[in-house]
Write an enzyme that holds these catalytic residues in place. Structure first.
Site: not given
Ligand code: NDP
Length: 445
Positions: A126, A166
């Site tokens: 990671k 991510d």
């Molecule tokens: P994105 O950056 O596309 O989206 C993340 C979303 O979560 C945004 O809407 C963001 O809002 C919100 N968010 C992030 N941090 C916070 C926070 N501290 N408080 C409130 N809202 C928050 O990321 P992903 O969709 O790719 O990832 C989301 C989750 O899924 C993570 O935990 C990641 O590790 C996990 N994941 C992702 C994979 C992938 O293929 N993308 C694979 C496996 C797991 P804002 O824009 O306002 O920050």
């Protein structure tokens, strides 16, 4: 915890001071291993547990870059190459201001067992940076990505370490990083990164895979009770890659997702989320959830409390770690929630997991439920190596098969170790034994 396991945990806490998310992730896995070690004591021999909690390699580096006004910024870059027993290190890059060594370490540790569950021959890694892409121009993001890759390129390669996206890292960032890697190496190593654009080595279904997989896992859990997602009200947090495609698949399976969120608040749309509008706002315009509400009559934005205050049948936490605590879990249970499938990594706190398990609802931990993303990344690597490209239906059928296999492995392991229906134990035990068997075969390395 048994003595042998407890000692390993105490050593992890002493050696990795202040890295609370890492302690939490290790505790959850080690706790599940009690019945595994009791039945197969050889897994504690040869300091195997001590080795599995220690990263093979950790890299931390300076990332200097210049903003549009000519000001110089210095961020910190990380890559953890945690475990290569099963294949090249594989895991995403996160760009978010909260990123630190402990967060990357917890994510890398989880990734080992998740990748093992996919049975795709990938080790755990990671990385990321405390860079915040929000509000930055494309040119600034590009300069940051180029500087980040200038150092990272020394450590990665198609057979060594294959990063992906991510939080904060999507197709745009992967593109800038691939461009810089290619320039530094003078070599078109498509297999060095996954999540690439479709025109330059990307795989169909990779964008959708994590969200789709999380919903497919929920559907498989419901099937064990003779139920399905049809007609169910679904609560989703986040509005990024995982959340958007979890909403899409839930809709395809006849459910009604009614919420999503970002760090500015959450949206309730009782009529069901308008997915095209959400994609327009988040993917095309890179806007905030408030922009959706402005254009969608009947939807409301809530800026206090949490999305888990809304009653619903199924919860899909798809934002970030520890976003769903014990109080939120109890509120969800009172609201009638009977299924939780984690799209994010470790979104539920230990208190929340305990509440779900005590209530006997269907609960799937992220390392099983969100493994569809990395599994499809491995499919992208396979297509790159074979210089071929599968159509959408072929790639989606493979994803569906892999998610069903992960579900069945978790069920079988939970039964084997005496806790049927416990997907936390099932995922940890099934993932651990696959990695541990290969570590034993490779000797003390
Ligand atoms: P994105 O950056 O596309 O989206 C993340 C979303 O979560 C945004 O809407 C963001 O809002 C919100 N968010 C992030 N941090 C916070 C926070 N501290 N408080 C409130 N809202 C928050 O990321 P992903 O969709 O790719 O990832 C989301 C989750 O899924 C993570 O935990 C990641 O590790 C996990 N994941 C992702 C994979 C992938 O293929 N993308 C694979 C496996 C797991 P804002 O824009 O306002 O920050």
């Amino acid at each position: 915890m048994q003595d042998v396991v407890e000692k390993v945990y105490e050593q992890v806490v002493a050696r990795n001071r202040g890295e609370v998310e890492f302690h939490q992730a290790v505790h959850e896995v080690l706790e599940s291993l009690d019945p595994v070690i009791a039945k197969h004591p050889h897994y504690a021999d040869g300091a195997l547990l001590e080795r599995i909690v220690e990263p093979e390699r950790q890299i931390m580096f300076r990332v200097p870059w210049v903003d549009d006004a000519g000001q110089v910024h210095v961020n910190r870059g990380f890559r953890i190459e945690f475990n290569s027993a099963l294949g090249p290190y594989k895991g995403g890059l996160r760009f978010h201001p909260s990123v630190n060594a402990g967060i990357i370490k917890f994510l890398g540790f989880e990734q080992i067992f998740k990748n093992a569950l996919t049975a795709q021959g990938i080790g755990g890694g990671k990385g990321g940076s405390d860079f915040d892409p929000h509000g930055r121009s494309d040119a600034e993001v590009m300069r940051f990505c180029q500087s980040f890759m200038t150092e990272l390129a020394r450590h990665i390669g198609p057979s060594t370490d294959v990063p992906a996206g991510d939080i904060g890292v999507g197709g745009r960032e992967i593109g800038y990083m691939f461009g810089q890697y290619k320039r530094l190496r003078n070599s078109y190593d498509a297999g060095v990164l996954t999540g690439k654009g479709l025109a330059w080595g990307g795989s169909l279904v990779r964008t959708e895979a994590t969200g789709y997989g999380t919903v497919l896992f929920a559907q498989s859990m419901l099937a064990t009770k003779g139920e399905s997602l049809e007609g169910k009200k679904v609560l989703v947090s986040g509005a990024g890659n995982v959340a958007i495609y979890a909403i899409e698949k839930a809709q395809q399976l006849g459910a009604t997702p009614i919420t999503f969120s970002d760090s500015s608040g959450y949206v309730v749309d009782e009529a069901g989320v308008d997915l095209e509008l959400l994609k327009q706002v988040k993917e095309v315009e890179r806007g905030r959830v408030a922009d959706y509400v402005e254009r969608r009559p009947g939807a409301r934005l809530v800026t206090g409390g949490s999305v888990w205050d809304v009653p619903g049948d199924v919860a899909l936490p798809c934002a970030t770690q520890n976003e769903l605590d014990g109080d939120a879990a109890n509120t969800l249970l009172r609201g009638g929630c009977g299924v939780v499938s984690e799209g994010a990594n470790m979104p539920s706190t230990p208190e929340a997991v305990e509440a779900f398990q005590k209530a006997g609802i269907l609960f799937a931990p992220g390392k099983a439920a969100n493994a569809g993303g990395v599994a499809t990344s491995a499919l992208e690597m396979a297509q790159n190596a074979g210089r071929t490209r599968w159509d959408f239906a072929t790639a989606e059928a493979k994803l569906t098969g892999i998610m069903a296999d992960i579900h069945d492995s978790c069920v079988a392991a939970a039964e084997e170790y005496g806790r049927p229906g416990d997907y936390v134990l099932g995922a940890n035990a099934a993932g651990f034994t696959r990695v541990a068997d290969v570590m034993i075969a490779h000797g003390i390395v």
